[in-house]
Design a protein around this motif. Structure first.
Motif, PDB file in Angstrom:
ATOM      1  N   PRO A  88       0.814  -1.224   0.000  1.00 62.91           N
ATOM      2  CA  PRO A  88       0.000   0.000   0.000  1.00 62.91           C
ATOM      3  C   PRO A  88       0.845   1.271   0.000  1.00 62.91           C
ATOM      4  O   PRO A  88       0.455   2.281  -0.605  1.00 62.91           O
ATOM      5  CB  PRO A  88      -0.810  -0.131   1.287  1.00 62.91           C
ATOM      6  N   GLU A  89       2.014   1.229   0.626  1.00 60.61           N
ATOM      7  CA  GLU A  89       2.869   2.413   0.655  1.00 60.61           C
ATOM      8  C   GLU A  89       3.527   2.702  -0.689  1.00 60.61           C
ATOM      9  O   GLU A  89       4.191   3.737  -0.847  1.00 60.61           O
ATOM     10  CB  GLU A  89       3.948   2.283   1.738  1.00 60.61           C
ATOM     11  N   ASP A  90       3.353   1.839  -1.675  1.00 59.99           N
ATOM     12  CA  ASP A  90       3.821   2.123  -3.029  1.00 59.99           C
ATOM     13  C   ASP A  90       2.825   2.975  -3.804  1.00 59.99           C
ATOM     14  O   ASP A  90       3.114   3.406  -4.925  1.00 59.99           O
ATOM     15  CB  ASP A  90       4.061   0.816  -3.800  1.00 59.99           C
ATOM     16  N   THR A  91       1.672   3.227  -3.232  1.00 60.29           N
ATOM     17  CA  THR A  91       0.658   4.049  -3.885  1.00 60.29           C
ATOM     18  C   THR A  91       1.184   5.460  -4.124  1.00 60.29           C
ATOM     19  O   THR A  91       1.644   6.127  -3.191  1.00 60.29           O
ATOM     20  CB  THR A  91      -0.613   4.110  -3.028  1.00 60.29           C
ATOM     21  N   ALA A  92       1.140   5.893  -5.375  1.00 58.13           N
ATOM     22  CA  ALA A  92       1.673   7.200  -5.743  1.00 58.13           C
ATOM     23  C   ALA A  92       1.449   7.424  -7.239  1.00 58.13           C
ATOM     24  O   ALA A  92       1.068   6.507  -7.966  1.00 58.13           O
ATOM     25  CB  ALA A  92       3.164   7.291  -5.433  1.00 58.13           C
ATOM     26  N   VAL A  93       1.708   8.640  -7.670  1.00 55.27           N
ATOM     27  CA  VAL A  93       1.841   8.935  -9.094  1.00 55.27           C
ATOM     28  C   VAL A  93       3.298   8.676  -9.462  1.00 55.27           C
ATOM     29  O   VAL A  93       4.205   9.210  -8.822  1.00 55.27           O
ATOM     30  CB  VAL A  93       1.465  10.395  -9.420  1.00 55.27           C
ATOM     31  N   TYR A  94       3.496   7.847 -10.464  1.00 49.64           N
ATOM     32  CA  TYR A  94       4.847   7.483 -10.899  1.00 49.64           C
ATOM     33  C   TYR A  94       5.201   8.298 -12.137  1.00 49.64           C
ATOM     34  O   TYR A  94       4.449   8.315 -13.123  1.00 49.64           O
ATOM     35  CB  TYR A  94       4.922   5.990 -11.190  1.00 49.64           C
ATOM     36  N   LEU A  95       6.364   8.942 -12.065  1.00 48.03           N
ATOM     37  CA  LEU A  95       6.815   9.829 -13.128  1.00 48.03           C
ATOM     38  C   LEU A  95       8.095   9.307 -13.762  1.00 48.03           C
ATOM     39  O   LEU A  95       8.998   8.848 -13.054  1.00 48.03           O
ATOM     40  CB  LEU A  95       7.064  11.233 -12.586  1.00 48.03           C
ATOM     41  N   CYS A  96       8.166   9.436 -15.072  1.00 47.99           N
ATOM     42  CA  CYS A  96       9.355   9.058 -15.833  1.00 47.99           C
ATOM     43  C   CYS A  96      10.134  10.326 -16.163  1.00 47.99           C
ATOM     44  O   CYS A  96       9.530  11.362 -16.495  1.00 47.99           O
ATOM     45  CB  CYS A  96       8.920   8.350 -17.102  1.00 47.99           C
ATOM     46  N   ALA A  97      11.456  10.253 -16.066  1.00 46.36           N
ATOM     47  CA  ALA A  97      12.294  11.411 -16.319  1.00 46.36           C
ATOM     48  C   ALA A  97      13.476  11.034 -17.190  1.00 46.36           C
ATOM     49  O   ALA A  97      13.971   9.903 -17.128  1.00 46.36           O
ATOM     50  CB  ALA A  97      12.785  12.012 -15.001  1.00 46.36           C
ATOM     51  N   ALA A  98      13.953  11.998 -17.977  1.00 52.10           N
ATOM     52  CA  ALA A  98      15.089  11.788 -18.870  1.00 52.10           C
ATOM     53  C   ALA A  98      16.098  12.911 -18.685  1.00 52.10           C
ATOM     54  O   ALA A  98      15.718  14.078 -18.531  1.00 52.10           O
ATOM     55  CB  ALA A  98      14.625  11.736 -20.322  1.00 52.10           C
ATOM     56  N   GLY A  99      17.392  12.569 -18.702  1.00 53.56           N
ATOM     57  CA  GLY A  99      18.406  13.584 -18.547  1.00 53.56           C
ATOM     58  C   GLY A  99      19.766  13.121 -19.010  1.00 53.56           C
ATOM     59  O   GLY A  99      20.010  11.919 -19.156  1.00 53.56           O
ATOM     60  N   ARG A 100      20.683  14.097 -19.223  1.00 52.47           N
ATOM     61  CA  ARG A 100      22.059  13.782 -19.623  1.00 52.47           C
ATOM     62  C   ARG A 100      23.057  14.616 -18.814  1.00 52.47           C
ATOM     63  O   ARG A 100      24.114  14.946 -19.306  1.00 52.47           O
ATOM     64  CB  ARG A 100      22.260  14.060 -21.116  1.00 52.47           C
ATOM     65  N   SER A 101      22.684  14.926 -17.560  1.00 51.92           N
ATOM     66  CA  SER A 101      23.524  15.810 -16.768  1.00 51.92           C
ATOM     67  C   SER A 101      24.791  15.140 -16.268  1.00 51.92           C
ATOM     68  O   SER A 101      25.773  15.816 -15.961  1.00 51.92           O
ATOM     69  CB  SER A 101      22.729  16.337 -15.567  1.00 51.92           C
ATOM     70  N   GLY A 102      24.763  13.819 -16.126  1.00 52.19           N
ATOM     71  CA  GLY A 102      25.922  13.133 -15.570  1.00 52.19           C
ATOM     72  C   GLY A 102      26.005  13.243 -14.059  1.00 52.19           C
ATOM     73  O   GLY A 102      26.972  12.767 -13.447  1.00 52.19           O
ATOM     74  N   ARG A 103      25.015  13.892 -13.450  1.00 50.05           N
ATOM     75  CA  ARG A 103      25.019  14.037 -11.986  1.00 50.05           C
ATOM     76  C   ARG A 103      24.350  12.824 -11.331  1.00 50.05           C
ATOM     77  O   ARG A 103      23.915  11.897 -12.014  1.00 50.05           O
ATOM     78  CB  ARG A 103      24.323  15.334 -11.603  1.00 50.05           C
ATOM     79  N   ASP A 104      24.259  12.879 -10.011  1.00 53.56           N
ATOM     80  CA  ASP A 104      23.705  11.752  -9.251  1.00 53.56           C
ATOM     81  C   ASP A 104      22.361  11.337  -9.823  1.00 53.56           C
ATOM     82  O   ASP A 104      21.426  12.164  -9.871  1.00 53.56           O
ATOM     83  CB  ASP A 104      23.556  12.160  -7.787  1.00 53.56           C
ATOM     84  N   PRO A 105      22.195  10.107 -10.246  1.00 49.05           N
ATOM     85  CA  PRO A 105      20.949   9.677 -10.882  1.00 49.05           C
ATOM     86  C   PRO A 105      19.762   9.618  -9.930  1.00 49.05           C
ATOM     87  O   PRO A 105      18.623   9.455 -10.369  1.00 49.05           O
ATOM     88  CB  PRO A 105      21.284   8.282 -11.422  1.00 49.05           C
ATOM     89  N   ARG A 106      20.023   9.763  -8.636  1.00 51.51           N
ATOM     90  CA  ARG A 106      18.941   9.746  -7.655  1.00 51.51           C
ATOM     91  C   ARG A 106      18.340  11.132  -7.419  1.00 51.51           C
ATOM     92  O   ARG A 106      17.356  11.268  -6.709  1.00 51.51           O
ATOM     93  CB  ARG A 106      19.449   9.165  -6.335  1.00 51.51           C
TER      94      ARG A 106
END
Length: 124
Positions: A88-106
């Motif tokens: 139940p705690e996984d309930t959320a809106v899930y968003l996809c993101a794209a980037g090429r910054s090379g910074r921390d992926p988190r």
């Protein structure tokens, strides 16, 4: 420019599975690092999983490690999130993101392009 678009959300009982997909339009989308974030009502957006553009390196939040698997198909410009043993705690809106910054992926700031999200609801 890359435009992510999520699909596959829905309602599932606890312990069940869902597979989310993110279709990333744009002729260079296969060269972008991709990630999934989620945001529950009244909570801040949080990192879920990421995959480098090569597909060889992945990252997971501790809360989903061992239950979720991120993968990509660069030929199809898609990224998937297989979610098993949902809680139940996984309930959320899930968003996809794209980037090429090379910074921390988190970090959310590492990504330039965001989808609108898909709702995942896990009932107890």
């Amino acid at each position: 420019q890359v435009q992510p678009a999520e699909s596959g959300g829905g309602l599932v009982q606890a312990g069940g599975s869902l597979r989310l997909s993110c279709s990333a339009s744009g002729r260079t989308s296969s060269r972008y690092d991709m990630a999934w974030f989620r945001q529950a009502p009244g909570k801040e957006r949080e990192f879920v999983a990421a995959i480098f553009w090569t597909g060889t390196t992945t990252y997971y939040a501790d809360s989903v490690k061992g239950r979720f698997t991120v993968s990509r198909d660069n030929a199809e410009n898609t990224v998937s999130l297989q979610m098993n043993s949902l809680k139940p705690e996984d309930t959320a809106v899930y968003l996809c993101a794209a980037g090429r910054s090379g910074r921390d992926p988190r970090w959310g700031a590492s990504y330039t392009y965001w989808g609108r999200g898909t709702q995942v609801t896990v009932s107890s």
